[in-house]
Design a protein around this motif. Sequence first.
Motif, PDB file in Angstrom:
ATOM      1  N   ARG A   1      -8.660 -14.579 -26.074  1.00 48.22           N
ATOM      2  CA  ARG A   1      -9.921 -13.876 -26.352  1.00 48.22           C
ATOM      3  C   ARG A   1     -10.182 -14.423 -28.154  1.00 48.22           C
ATOM      4  O   ARG A   1      -9.091 -14.129 -28.683  1.00 48.22           O
ATOM      5  CB  ARG A   1      -9.857 -12.437 -26.195  1.00 48.22           C
TER       6      ARG A   1
ATOM      7  N   PHE B   1       0.070  -7.091 -31.227  1.00 45.46           N
ATOM      8  CA  PHE B   1      -0.382  -6.144 -30.684  1.00 45.46           C
ATOM      9  C   PHE B   1      -1.788  -6.586 -30.172  1.00 45.46           C
ATOM     10  O   PHE B   1      -2.283  -6.713 -29.064  1.00 45.46           O
ATOM     11  CB  PHE B   1      -0.828  -5.011 -31.404  1.00 45.46           C
ATOM     12  N   ARG B   2      -2.578  -7.407 -31.153  1.00 46.70           N
ATOM     13  CA  ARG B   2      -3.858  -8.046 -30.696  1.00 46.70           C
ATOM     14  C   ARG B   2      -3.849  -9.344 -31.249  1.00 46.70           C
ATOM     15  O   ARG B   2      -3.687  -9.441 -32.663  1.00 46.70           O
ATOM     16  CB  ARG B   2      -4.882  -7.079 -31.612  1.00 46.70           C
ATOM     17  N   THR B   3      -3.746 -10.297 -30.320  1.00 50.19           N
ATOM     18  CA  THR B   3      -3.827 -11.810 -30.804  1.00 50.19           C
ATOM     19  C   THR B   3      -4.743 -12.423 -30.084  1.00 50.19           C
ATOM     20  O   THR B   3      -5.411 -11.924 -28.992  1.00 50.19           O
ATOM     21  CB  THR B   3      -2.348 -12.663 -30.535  1.00 50.19           C
TER      22      THR B   3
ATOM     23  N   GLN C   1      -0.972 -11.680 -19.735  1.00 53.27           N
ATOM     24  CA  GLN C   1      -1.173 -10.455 -19.303  1.00 53.27           C
ATOM     25  C   GLN C   1      -0.461 -10.425 -17.848  1.00 53.27           C
ATOM     26  O   GLN C   1      -0.075 -11.656 -17.284  1.00 53.27           O
ATOM     27  CB  GLN C   1      -2.839 -10.486 -18.817  1.00 53.27           C
TER      28      GLN C   1
ATOM     29  N   ARG D   1       2.091  -6.595 -25.726  1.00 52.51           N
ATOM     30  CA  ARG D   1       2.013  -5.324 -26.038  1.00 52.51           C
ATOM     31  C   ARG D   1       3.216  -4.410 -25.338  1.00 52.51           C
ATOM     32  O   ARG D   1       3.761  -3.661 -26.122  1.00 52.51           O
ATOM     33  CB  ARG D   1       0.811  -4.854 -25.722  1.00 52.51           C
TER      34      ARG D   1
ATOM     35  N   SER E   1      -3.753  -3.244 -15.158  1.00 50.67           N
ATOM     36  CA  SER E   1      -3.532  -4.559 -16.144  1.00 50.67           C
ATOM     37  C   SER E   1      -2.581  -4.177 -17.461  1.00 50.67           C
ATOM     38  O   SER E   1      -3.294  -3.342 -18.273  1.00 50.67           O
ATOM     39  CB  SER E   1      -4.908  -5.025 -16.275  1.00 50.67           C
TER      40      SER E   1
ATOM     41  N   PHE F   1      -2.656 -14.501 -25.684  1.00 47.16           N
ATOM     42  CA  PHE F   1      -1.623 -13.430 -25.059  1.00 47.16           C
ATOM     43  C   PHE F   1      -1.370 -13.703 -23.679  1.00 47.16           C
ATOM     44  O   PHE F   1      -2.125 -14.462 -23.031  1.00 47.16           O
ATOM     45  CB  PHE F   1      -2.229 -12.052 -25.473  1.00 47.16           C
TER      46      PHE F   1
ATOM     47  N   GLU G   1     -10.953 -13.026 -30.521  1.00 46.25           N
ATOM     48  CA  GLU G   1     -10.928 -11.348 -31.212  1.00 46.25           C
ATOM     49  C   GLU G   1     -11.340 -11.560 -32.747  1.00 46.25           C
ATOM     50  O   GLU G   1     -10.810 -12.439 -33.204  1.00 46.25           O
ATOM     51  CB  GLU G   1      -9.356 -10.733 -31.221  1.00 46.25           C
TER      52      GLU G   1
ATOM     53  N   GLU H   1      -3.727   1.337 -27.043  1.00 51.41           N
ATOM     54  CA  GLU H   1      -3.556   0.862 -25.335  1.00 51.41           C
ATOM     55  C   GLU H   1      -2.609   0.092 -24.949  1.00 51.41           C
ATOM     56  O   GLU H   1      -2.499  -1.073 -25.814  1.00 51.41           O
ATOM     57  CB  GLU H   1      -5.119   0.186 -25.022  1.00 51.41           C
ATOM     58  N   LEU H   2      -1.746   0.273 -24.181  1.00 51.79           N
ATOM     59  CA  LEU H   2      -0.677  -0.473 -23.613  1.00 51.79           C
ATOM     60  C   LEU H   2      -1.025  -0.900 -22.114  1.00 51.79           C
ATOM     61  O   LEU H   2      -0.993  -2.459 -21.992  1.00 51.79           O
ATOM     62  CB  LEU H   2       0.485   0.333 -23.572  1.00 51.79           C
ATOM     63  N   TRP H   3      -1.606  -0.170 -21.288  1.00 51.00           N
ATOM     64  CA  TRP H   3      -1.899  -0.570 -20.000  1.00 51.00           C
ATOM     65  C   TRP H   3      -3.161   0.022 -19.638  1.00 51.00           C
ATOM     66  O   TRP H   3      -3.362   1.363 -19.592  1.00 51.00           O
ATOM     67  CB  TRP H   3      -0.691   0.308 -19.118  1.00 51.00           C
ATOM     68  N   GLY H   4      -4.075  -0.565 -18.883  1.00 50.19           N
ATOM     69  CA  GLY H   4      -5.448  -0.176 -18.422  1.00 50.19           C
ATOM     70  C   GLY H   4      -5.266  -0.152 -16.987  1.00 50.19           C
ATOM     71  O   GLY H   4      -4.774  -1.034 -16.376  1.00 50.19           O
TER      72      GLY H   4
ATOM     73  N   GLY I   1      -0.677  -5.900 -20.929  1.00 49.28           N
ATOM     74  CA  GLY I   1      -0.491  -6.999 -21.926  1.00 49.28           C
ATOM     75  C   GLY I   1       1.006  -7.145 -21.851  1.00 49.28           C
ATOM     76  O   GLY I   1       1.839  -6.120 -22.311  1.00 49.28           O
TER      77      GLY I   1
HETATM   78  P1  ATP Z   1      -8.428  -3.419 -26.223  1.00 51.19           P
HETATM   79  O1  ATP Z   1      -9.604  -2.297 -26.133  1.00 51.19           O
HETATM   80  O2  ATP Z   1      -7.149  -3.118 -26.849  1.00 51.19           O
HETATM   81  O3  ATP Z   1      -9.145  -4.669 -26.908  1.00 51.19           O
HETATM   82  P2  ATP Z   1      -9.038  -4.129 -23.623  1.00 51.19           P
HETATM   83  O4  ATP Z   1      -9.446  -2.701 -23.067  1.00 51.19           O
HETATM   84  O5  ATP Z   1     -10.077  -4.887 -23.900  1.00 51.19           O
HETATM   85  O6  ATP Z   1      -7.876  -3.754 -24.835  1.00 51.19           O
HETATM   86  P3  ATP Z   1      -8.310  -5.097 -21.058  1.00 51.19           P
HETATM   87  O7  ATP Z   1      -9.399  -6.219 -21.123  1.00 51.19           O
HETATM   88  O8  ATP Z   1      -8.082  -4.001 -20.133  1.00 51.19           O
HETATM   89  O9  ATP Z   1      -7.819  -4.692 -22.606  1.00 51.19           O
HETATM   90  O10 ATP Z   1      -6.732  -5.952 -20.820  1.00 51.19           O
HETATM   91  C1  ATP Z   1      -5.577  -5.524 -20.286  1.00 51.19           C
HETATM   92  C2  ATP Z   1      -4.439  -5.373 -21.165  1.00 51.19           C
HETATM   93  O11 ATP Z   1      -4.217  -6.769 -21.794  1.00 51.19           O
HETATM   94  C3  ATP Z   1      -4.479  -4.404 -22.160  1.00 51.19           C
HETATM   95  O12 ATP Z   1      -4.180  -3.036 -21.723  1.00 51.19           O
HETATM   96  C4  ATP Z   1      -3.581  -4.978 -23.547  1.00 51.19           C
HETATM   97  O13 ATP Z   1      -2.371  -4.455 -23.086  1.00 51.19           O
HETATM   98  C5  ATP Z   1      -3.706  -6.600 -23.079  1.00 51.19           C
HETATM   99  N1  ATP Z   1      -4.610  -7.069 -24.155  1.00 51.19           N
HETATM  100  C6  ATP Z   1      -5.724  -6.942 -24.185  1.00 51.19           C
HETATM  101  N2  ATP Z   1      -6.207  -7.780 -25.219  1.00 51.19           N
HETATM  102  C7  ATP Z   1      -5.131  -8.291 -25.878  1.00 51.19           C
HETATM  103  C8  ATP Z   1      -5.049  -8.781 -27.219  1.00 51.19           C
HETATM  104  N3  ATP Z   1      -6.270  -9.421 -27.957  1.00 51.19           N
HETATM  105  N4  ATP Z   1      -3.865  -9.212 -27.451  1.00 51.19           N
HETATM  106  C9  ATP Z   1      -2.664  -8.726 -26.770  1.00 51.19           C
HETATM  107  N5  ATP Z   1      -2.881  -7.896 -25.713  1.00 51.19           N
HETATM  108  C10 ATP Z   1      -4.166  -7.687 -25.146  1.00 51.19           C
END
Ligand code: ATP
Length: 459
Positions: free
Chosen positions: A202, A212-214, A219, A333, A328, A217, A204, A286-289, A330
Amino acid sequence: MEKLTMEKIVNICKQYGFIFQGSEIYDGLANTWDYGPLGSRLKNNIKDLWRKRFVAERENSYELDAAILMNPEVWVASGHVASFADPLIDCKDCKTRHRADKLVEEFTNGAETGDGWDNEKLENYIKDNKIPCPKCGSNNFTTIRKFNLLFETHMGVTEDSKSKVYLRGETAQGIFVNFLNVQRSMRAKIPFGIAQIGKAFRNEITPGNFIFRTREFEQMEYEFFCKPGTDMEWFKFYEEYCMKFLTDLGINKDNLRLRKHKPEELVFYSKGTTDIEYNYPNGFGELWGIADRTDYDLTVHSNHSGKELKYLDPDTNEKYTPYVIEPSVGCDRLLLAILCDSYDEEILEDGTTREVMHFIPALAPYKVAVLPLMKKYHQEKAMDIYHKLSKSFMCTYDEAGNIGKRYRRQDVIGTPFCITIDEETLNNGTVTVRDRDTMKQKTIKIDNLEEYISDRIKF
Ligand code: ATP
């Protein structure tokens, strides 16, 4: 122990071979990280345990390893091309760029997340509450613009638009497009699940906070297909199942919390979404959705591809589009949460500080360290034992320095058992096994070592 900072974790990771800055000798590439020898072991252990819980121990559960590059129509159908976007806002005074939803989330300390809000609502909230720019403090923002997160690349040698493809933005779509392939080839009956571990990309706009946010990554996604009407029951089941998995991995319950999305935050097709958040050094994130995605994904792919994606119940002859529950997580994370939760600095009786990673044994990069007390006399026997145990477990061998220092090094990388080879070993065929957490030592016969360790690293 003083409050753990992200900087401290980054330094430990580098010093002990867990995670390095990406392309470091070329001054790095922003927000990219390379997993070193211990980090990649730890990551593989996390994946293995997830696989055990979500594939091996679940009835009717199958793994998939789909391609990263997919037909671009997949991303049109899923909605990613049109709306997989972050709302960006620029500060007119200091020219910095921010995610509007994150400004709201940080300003309200997480009470509002901005998820599901349209641009107008976000802009008004920022204006009405005079949310300041995090850099310069003014409240003089541009209007919001959307920024698509999909990475584009080109397939083949020409750079024309026909060959444009995307690096997958999530692993889930590979599962949806293979729903029928898996169901038919495995003769799977509803309810069943498909699991996939893999890289996602992504673009980002605000990566950071270490791993945490790269932008690249990994999944671990699970799509659980069930009969409409049974979905809420499965949704609850997976909320609890995921939470239990995290506490079984050794994560302290007090550092975890469930955040149920409010109705206005939910995307239009979702009946419910809950995030499991972890208390990272910079606060809960957020760790897990876990989401009830209804029949949305299969329906849009069916409509867009023209291929029917329905399930025919062999017992009732009923044909329907299954509902999907999606937990789902990461992998990076989760690894960060495990590192933060496991690290401790203990003050010992003699006043010295012991750094220790309290990984559960199943997660530890090395299960065993084999240490000859004196290299000159015990090396040969120690090497014998090392080679024997290496057939069953990840082992390490260390003969350099005094034994106390060698124990400390194993403590900080989380090795649960240190085996010391000494005169007793040569004379009686016994070794001492030191437990990382209690630091207590036990005498064990060489012949019983394998069983002793196996019993203690089970998950
Ligand atoms: P955020 O709100 O933090 O951007 P998201 O709701 O977009 O996350 P999801 O699309 O639900 O994330 O992705 C599922 C999981 O993938 C997340 O719970 C997270 O653990 C992981 N994840 C999402 N984006 C990233 C990222 N840029 N870097 C690392 N892990 C990520």
